[in-house]
Design a protein around this motif. Structure first.
Motif, PDB file in Angstrom:
ATOM      1  N   GLY A  98       0.803  -1.233   0.000  1.00  0.00           N
ATOM      2  CA  GLY A  98       0.000   0.000   0.000  1.00  0.00           C
ATOM      3  C   GLY A  98       0.827   1.268   0.000  1.00  0.00           C
ATOM      4  N   ALA A  99       2.148   1.155   0.167  1.00  0.00           N
ATOM      5  CA  ALA A  99       3.006   2.348   0.086  1.00  0.00           C
ATOM      6  C   ALA A  99       3.102   2.788  -1.374  1.00  0.00           C
ATOM      7  CB  ALA A  99       4.397   2.035   0.625  1.00  0.00           C
ATOM      8  N   LYS A 100       3.543   4.028  -1.580  1.00  0.00           N
ATOM      9  CA  LYS A 100       3.695   4.529  -2.947  1.00  0.00           C
ATOM     10  C   LYS A 100       5.074   5.120  -3.135  1.00  0.00           C
ATOM     11  CE  LYS A 100      -1.112   5.573  -3.888  1.00  0.00           C
ATOM     12  NZ  LYS A 100      -2.090   6.666  -3.927  1.00  0.00           N
ATOM     13  N   TYR A 101       5.596   4.903  -4.346  1.00  0.00           N
ATOM     14  CA  TYR A 101       6.845   5.533  -4.754  1.00  0.00           C
ATOM     15  C   TYR A 101       6.511   6.388  -5.967  1.00  0.00           C
ATOM     16  CZ  TYR A 101      11.451   6.192  -6.775  1.00  0.00           C
ATOM     17  OH  TYR A 101      12.591   6.756  -7.308  1.00  0.00           O
ATOM     18  N   ALA A 112       8.216   9.487  -1.531  1.00  0.00           N
ATOM     19  CA  ALA A 112       7.683   8.338  -0.800  1.00  0.00           C
ATOM     20  C   ALA A 112       6.386   8.639  -0.066  1.00  0.00           C
ATOM     21  CB  ALA A 112       8.719   7.842   0.204  1.00  0.00           C
ATOM     22  N   SER A 113       5.484   7.674  -0.102  1.00  0.00           N
ATOM     23  CA  SER A 113       4.330   7.668   0.791  1.00  0.00           C
ATOM     24  C   SER A 113       4.414   6.334   1.523  1.00  0.00           C
ATOM     25  CB  SER A 113       3.053   7.821  -0.029  1.00  0.00           C
ATOM     26  OG  SER A 113       1.982   7.243   0.652  1.00  0.00           O
ATOM     27  N   SER A 114       4.653   6.390   2.841  1.00  0.00           N
ATOM     28  CA  SER A 114       4.964   5.181   3.617  1.00  0.00           C
ATOM     29  C   SER A 114       3.709   4.433   4.033  1.00  0.00           C
ATOM     30  CB  SER A 114       5.755   5.576   4.863  1.00  0.00           C
ATOM     31  OG  SER A 114       5.960   4.456   5.702  1.00  0.00           O
ATOM     32  N   ALA A 115       3.816   3.096   4.103  1.00  0.00           N
ATOM     33  CA  ALA A 115       2.723   2.275   4.654  1.00  0.00           C
ATOM     34  C   ALA A 115       2.764   2.274   6.188  1.00  0.00           C
ATOM     35  CB  ALA A 115       2.810   0.846   4.126  1.00  0.00           C
ATOM     36  N   ARG A 116       3.828   2.891   6.764  1.00  0.00           N
ATOM     37  CA  ARG A 116       3.919   3.053   8.214  1.00  0.00           C
ATOM     38  C   ARG A 116       3.813   1.743   8.972  1.00  0.00           C
ATOM     39  NH1 ARG A 116       6.065   7.978   9.578  1.00  0.00           N
ATOM     40  NH2 ARG A 116       5.041   9.671   8.460  1.00  0.00           N
ATOM     41  N   HIS A 117       4.612   0.771   8.527  1.00  0.00           N
ATOM     42  CA  HIS A 117       4.649  -0.510   9.248  1.00  0.00           C
ATOM     43  C   HIS A 117       5.249  -0.333  10.644  1.00  0.00           C
ATOM     44  CE1 HIS A 117       5.510  -4.545  10.452  1.00  0.00           C
ATOM     45  NE2 HIS A 117       6.809  -4.416  10.276  1.00  0.00           N
ATOM     46  N   LEU A 118       6.336   0.437  10.740  1.00  0.00           N
ATOM     47  CA  LEU A 118       6.995   0.664  12.031  1.00  0.00           C
ATOM     48  C   LEU A 118       7.077   2.160  12.284  1.00  0.00           C
ATOM     49  CD1 LEU A 118      10.119  -1.700  11.617  1.00  0.00           C
ATOM     50  CD2 LEU A 118       8.081  -2.184  13.005  1.00  0.00           C
TER      51      LEU A 118
END
Ligand SMILES: *Cc1c(COP(=O)(O)O)cnc(C)c1O
Length: 397
Positions: free
Chosen positions: A168-171, A297-303
């Protein structure tokens, strides 16, 4: 009564997920059946990849990806030292050697300048160039893939994106997995990851031949496709084992859970983003360093990792654990694991990764973390940081 421990990560299972799994138990298929291709198609659609091959873990998926790219004895694969050990182990399973590229001090992903420098040095010094490079989208944040793809073209290596954190993250506004800058993208569906299947993983690619190879290796290297067979079929039962594969199949039970979870991906991503923004704002005045999110970057924010001064880290960590916050450290640099030291790696080789490791603490972030629990984490962070900063630094640091 002490309050329950808040873990750093946790799955979010709802009644629809449970119903989906129960329905499989009442059906004819338990192992790989019709729900596996349905889940593969759903993930491929979501990630804009042409092909998806599900596996029984992210680690198996990484192994399949390396095998499909013909990684073998005599080859070397490069990855980041700040990752889970599986990103490196997959190459060793194939009989190849592993080497590491240090992280960027701000994004904590593989440093593109360190990669460029190491490639140039290998070429100039007659050293071995990597067959495959595995950048890891650390904490859910995509690496600078266009820059890595340029180096891949210049030096002739293949690229596997370890996107275990980054569904689900985007580059550059394109979803991770679309594969514009790599050969294969790997996902993990372990319970702490963005969506879960219990255990599970997947490879995504736009190359039909790679997808066929991974699907075959997932099931013992066996094919029933007439185009693959060495001789005319003996009958409807006939299959041939064409190479040495594995049993890395996902079950329909897992795939049903995965499809149900995938339907909630946007909700999960929105919650993770909201939690990260709340931490950003509530901890802004503390002496912490956070992962820099570049504009691509748009992070999926896993950590959600914070770096505190190395001399304070252990006390801050202990203070948080004592307050019932299940903080953790991601990751111990892979090259410092005893197994990798046994292969010749030693302290001092990847200084940015090592200094990151001395400072990092992962705070709880997961879709089901409610605002009251997050507030407890924030208050505990403030309290343990100010307590640690008030004490004199220990002499041995
Ligand atoms: C979780 C993870 C893996 C392995 O996934 P499993 O599904 O647990 O086998 C690989 N790489 C990274 C970076 C991970 O976080």
């Amino acid at each position: 009564m002490s309050k329950p421990v808040i873990p750093y990560g946790h799955q979010s299972i709802d009644e629809a997920d449970i119903d989906a799994v129960v329905a499989v138990l009442r059906s004819d298929w338990l192992t790989q059946g019709p729900l596996v291709p349905a889940f593969e198609n759903a993930v491929a659609d979501r990630c804009r990849a042409s092909h998806a091959v599900a596996a029984n873990s992210g680690t198996s998926a990484l192994h399949l990806a390396c095998l499909a790219l013909d990684v073998g004895p005599g080859d070397v694969v490069w990855t980041s030292p700040i990752t889970f050990v599986a990103s490196a182990n997959c190459a060793i399973y194939c009989g190849a050697a592993v080497d590491f590229v240090d992280i960027d001090p701000l994004t904590w992903c593989m440093s593109v300048s360190a990669l460029a420098g190491k490639l140039a040095a290998a070429r100039a010094g007659g050293g071995q160039l990597p067959k495959v490079v595995i950048p890891v989208h650390f904490a859910g944040q995509p690496c600078d893939m266009a820059a890595i793809a340029e180096l891949a073209a210049a030096y002739g290596f293949r690229v596997i994106e370890d996107a275990s954190h980054a569904l689900g993250a985007k580059y550059l506004d394109v979803t991770v997995g679309a594969g514009a800058h790599s050969d294969i993208t790997v996902l993990s569906f372990h319970p702490v990851k963005i969506i879960t299947t219990g255990e599970g993983g997947m490879t995504l690619t736009n190359d039909a031949a790679l997808a066929r190879r991974m699907a075959r290796l997932r099931s013992h290297g066996i094919s029933r496709d007439p185009a693959d067979l060495s001789r005319p079929s003996d009958g409807p039962w006939y299959y041939e084992q064409l190479e040495l594969g594995f049993n890395y199949r996902m079950t329909d039970i897992q795939a049903a859970l995965g499809s149900s979870q995938l339907a909630r991906l946007d909700e999960f991503l929105a919650r993770r983003t909201e939690i990260a923004r709340r931490y950003d704002a509530a901890l802004a005045d503390l002496p912490l360093r956070r992962q820099q999110v570049p504009e691509y970057a748009s992070s999926a924010r896993h950590l959600y990792v914070v770096r505190v001064p190395a001399a304070k880290r252990d006390r801050v960590f202990a203070g948080l654990r004592a307050a019932g916050i299940g903080v953790n450290v991601h990751y111990i640099p892979v090259h410092l694991q005893p197994y990798y030291r046994g292969r010749g790696f030693e302290e001092g080789q990847f200084p940015e990764a090592e200094s990151y490791y001395r400072e990092a603490i992962s705070l709880p972030i997961f879709a089901a973390l409610d605002p009251a629990a997050q507030e407890r984490v924030i208050q505990a962070c403030r309290a343990s940081l100010s307590a640690a900063c008030a004490e004199p630094a220990p002499l041995n640091r």
